[in-house]
Design a protein around this motif. Structure first.
Motif, PDB file in Angstrom:
ATOM      1  N   GLY A 139     -59.825  18.103 -54.881  1.00 55.92           N
ATOM      2  CA  GLY A 139     -58.703  18.856 -55.423  1.00 55.92           C
ATOM      3  C   GLY A 139     -59.043  20.314 -55.640  1.00 55.92           C
ATOM      4  N   LEU A 140     -60.266  20.596 -56.094  1.00 57.37           N
ATOM      5  CA  LEU A 140     -60.695  21.975 -56.329  1.00 57.37           C
ATOM      6  C   LEU A 140     -60.702  22.771 -55.025  1.00 57.37           C
ATOM      7  CD1 LEU A 140     -61.869  24.119 -58.266  1.00 57.37           C
ATOM      8  CD2 LEU A 140     -64.147  23.247 -57.685  1.00 57.37           C
ATOM      9  N   ASN A 141     -61.192  22.145 -53.955  1.00 60.63           N
ATOM     10  CA  ASN A 141     -61.249  22.823 -52.674  1.00 60.63           C
ATOM     11  C   ASN A 141     -59.846  23.117 -52.137  1.00 60.63           C
ATOM     12  OD1 ASN A 141     -62.903  23.623 -50.215  1.00 60.63           O
ATOM     13  ND2 ASN A 141     -61.535  22.108 -49.317  1.00 60.63           N
ATOM     14  N   LEU A 142     -58.947  22.139 -52.244  1.00 58.08           N
ATOM     15  CA  LEU A 142     -57.568  22.355 -51.799  1.00 58.08           C
ATOM     16  C   LEU A 142     -56.891  23.440 -52.635  1.00 58.08           C
ATOM     17  CD1 LEU A 142     -56.386  18.672 -51.218  1.00 58.08           C
ATOM     18  CD2 LEU A 142     -56.767  20.401 -49.468  1.00 58.08           C
ATOM     19  N   HIS A 143     -57.158  23.440 -53.931  1.00 61.64           N
ATOM     20  CA  HIS A 143     -56.580  24.458 -54.811  1.00 61.64           C
ATOM     21  C   HIS A 143     -57.071  25.850 -54.420  1.00 61.64           C
ATOM     22  CE1 HIS A 143     -54.913  26.170 -58.478  1.00 61.64           C
ATOM     23  NE2 HIS A 143     -56.083  26.745 -58.706  1.00 61.64           N
ATOM     24  N   GLU A 144     -58.353  25.950 -54.088  1.00 63.40           N
ATOM     25  CA  GLU A 144     -58.913  27.246 -53.678  1.00 63.40           C
ATOM     26  C   GLU A 144     -58.243  27.756 -52.408  1.00 63.40           C
ATOM     27  OE1 GLU A 144     -63.178  29.160 -52.229  1.00 63.40           O
ATOM     28  OE2 GLU A 144     -63.133  27.198 -53.205  1.00 63.40           O
ATOM     29  N   LEU A 145     -58.070  26.879 -51.418  1.00 68.70           N
ATOM     30  CA  LEU A 145     -57.398  27.270 -50.182  1.00 68.70           C
ATOM     31  C   LEU A 145     -55.949  27.660 -50.452  1.00 68.70           C
ATOM     32  CD1 LEU A 145     -58.748  24.502 -47.773  1.00 68.70           C
ATOM     33  CD2 LEU A 145     -59.344  26.929 -47.724  1.00 68.70           C
TER      34      LEU A 145
END
Length: 379
Positions: A139-145
């Motif tokens: 989720g953190l990675n998707l949020h960053e993108l």
């Protein structure tokens, strides 16, 4: 390659080395859809991917992307690529390939009209919930993108838990299933007798929804269907080889499985340890043929045991896809059936680029029935 005749076409593929084999096939399908000669033209962007000796990397795009609709394709599961750091040879990890993707996005971020990420095997897809004091990396990675890059859409296949899309608010998130592609191969490969008496098995509670997709897809009058599940209990006080060990793995369902053909469906095979329990239990219950059906055959360890089970006649085959890296030596095994998803991916790209609906691609329930009708009418 010449590009003059497609210079005005706004579609471009940014295919990283990790997904080059799949990306090349997708490019060929797209050229055919546009009526272009694959010997002369390509939608693939020329890019340079370099690792420096200190471990840093750089992606450079060698052609303008100004005003283009860019689809970036990566396979974070490809561990076959090598690079040198301080004289030592390393194999690419998901972390390396994730940073490479971000660098490539950054290289075209200010110029491209749209950026679309295609990541079939979702980065950190199994870190979708907290069990203790740990990060929700997926989720953190998707949020960053979603927050820091001009990404229009994110495309993945058979996400371990689609709930991770709740981490994003701006970019589109599409999770495609590959069941129709695999079912087409199964229907073509199986005899009418194998198809007449099927049992669909979920190896654990988390796989029940995927099992039901296959179960419902085979809803045809000539086929008798059964459903079963295994309930997995883990010891969350210990970690062995990066996992909580399994305490028990019990079967729930119809006990009369004599003479059936079993399809054990899940999103991936990792080490395969839990699959072995399922295979052995189904074999004890008199299942005639046992097939494993997964989107991703990772085989982090244990492939020799699959080979041994096949030679003993306990396992009849594994059906998977080419959406993530599989070594050539694994593909050559008699029991391994790799389904080509490049036509599906090309159609998805074509529809999104041309602002066409993707609803039928996401939820086409009629296709399996048509396949079965043709199978039973012609035999």
């Amino acid at each position: 390659m010449e590009r003059s005749q497609i210079a005005e076409e706004k579609l471009r593929l940014m295919v990283f080395k990790s997904a080059l084999e799949l990306g090349t096939k997708v490019d060929e399908h797209l050229l055919e859809m546009y009526g272009l000669d694959k010997e002369k033209y390509t939608f693939m962007l020329p890019i340079s991917q370099n690792f420096f000796d200190d471990g840093h990397l750089k992606v450079q795009i060698n052609e303008t992307v100004r005003g283009k609709d860019v689809f970036a394709l990566t396979d974070i599961g490809n561990y076959s690529l090598e690079y040198k750091m301080r004289g030592m040879i390393n194999h690419t990890s998901p972390n390396d390939l994730m940073m490479e993707l971000k660098d490539g996005i950054g290289a075209c971020n200010c110029h491209a009209k749209n950026i679309n990420i295609i990541m079939p095997l979702l980065y950190a897809g199994r870190q979708h919930r907290r069990n203790s004091r740990e990060n929700l990396m997926c989720g953190l990675n998707l949020h960053e993108l979603d927050q820091t890059a001009r990404v229009k859409s994110f495309i993945t296949f058979d996400a371990h838990d689609q709930g991770v899309e709740h981490a994003i608010h701006n970019m589109e998130f599409d999770n495609f299933l590959v069941s129709n592609t695999i079912i087409e191969r199964i229907v073509n490969d199986f005899s009418k007798e194998d198809l007449e008496n099927l049992v669909f098995i979920a190896p654990d509670n988390g796989a029940a929804a995927r099992r039901n997709i296959y179960l419902n897809s085979f809803n045809y009058s000539e086929i008798h269907r059964e459903a079963g599940s295994f309930v997995k209990q883990r010891d969350y006080n210990r970690i062995v080889n990066g996992k909580n060990p399994i305490i028990s793995h019990d079967y729930c369902g119809n006990d009369n499985l004599e003479g059936t053909t079993a399809l054990v469906t899940d999103d991936m095979i990792s080490s395969g340890s839990s699959m072995f329990d399922v295979i052995e239990e189904l074999h004890k219950r008199g299942v005639k043929k046992i097939y494993i059906v997964v989107t991703y055959a990772l085989f982090t360890r244990g492939i020799e045991k699959f080979e041994d089970y096949y030679k003993k006649g306990i396992l009849d085959g594994v059906y998977t896809t080419n959406l993530s890296y599989i070594p050539e030596e694994y593909k050559k095994r008699e029991w391994m059936h790799v389904c080509d998803c490049s036509p599906l991916l090309a159609q998805i790209i074509y529809n999104i680029h041309n602002d066409l609906s993707i609803s039928e691609i996401l939820r086409d329930k009629s296709y399996p029935v048509k396949l079965l009708e043709n199978k039973f009418k012609n035999n």
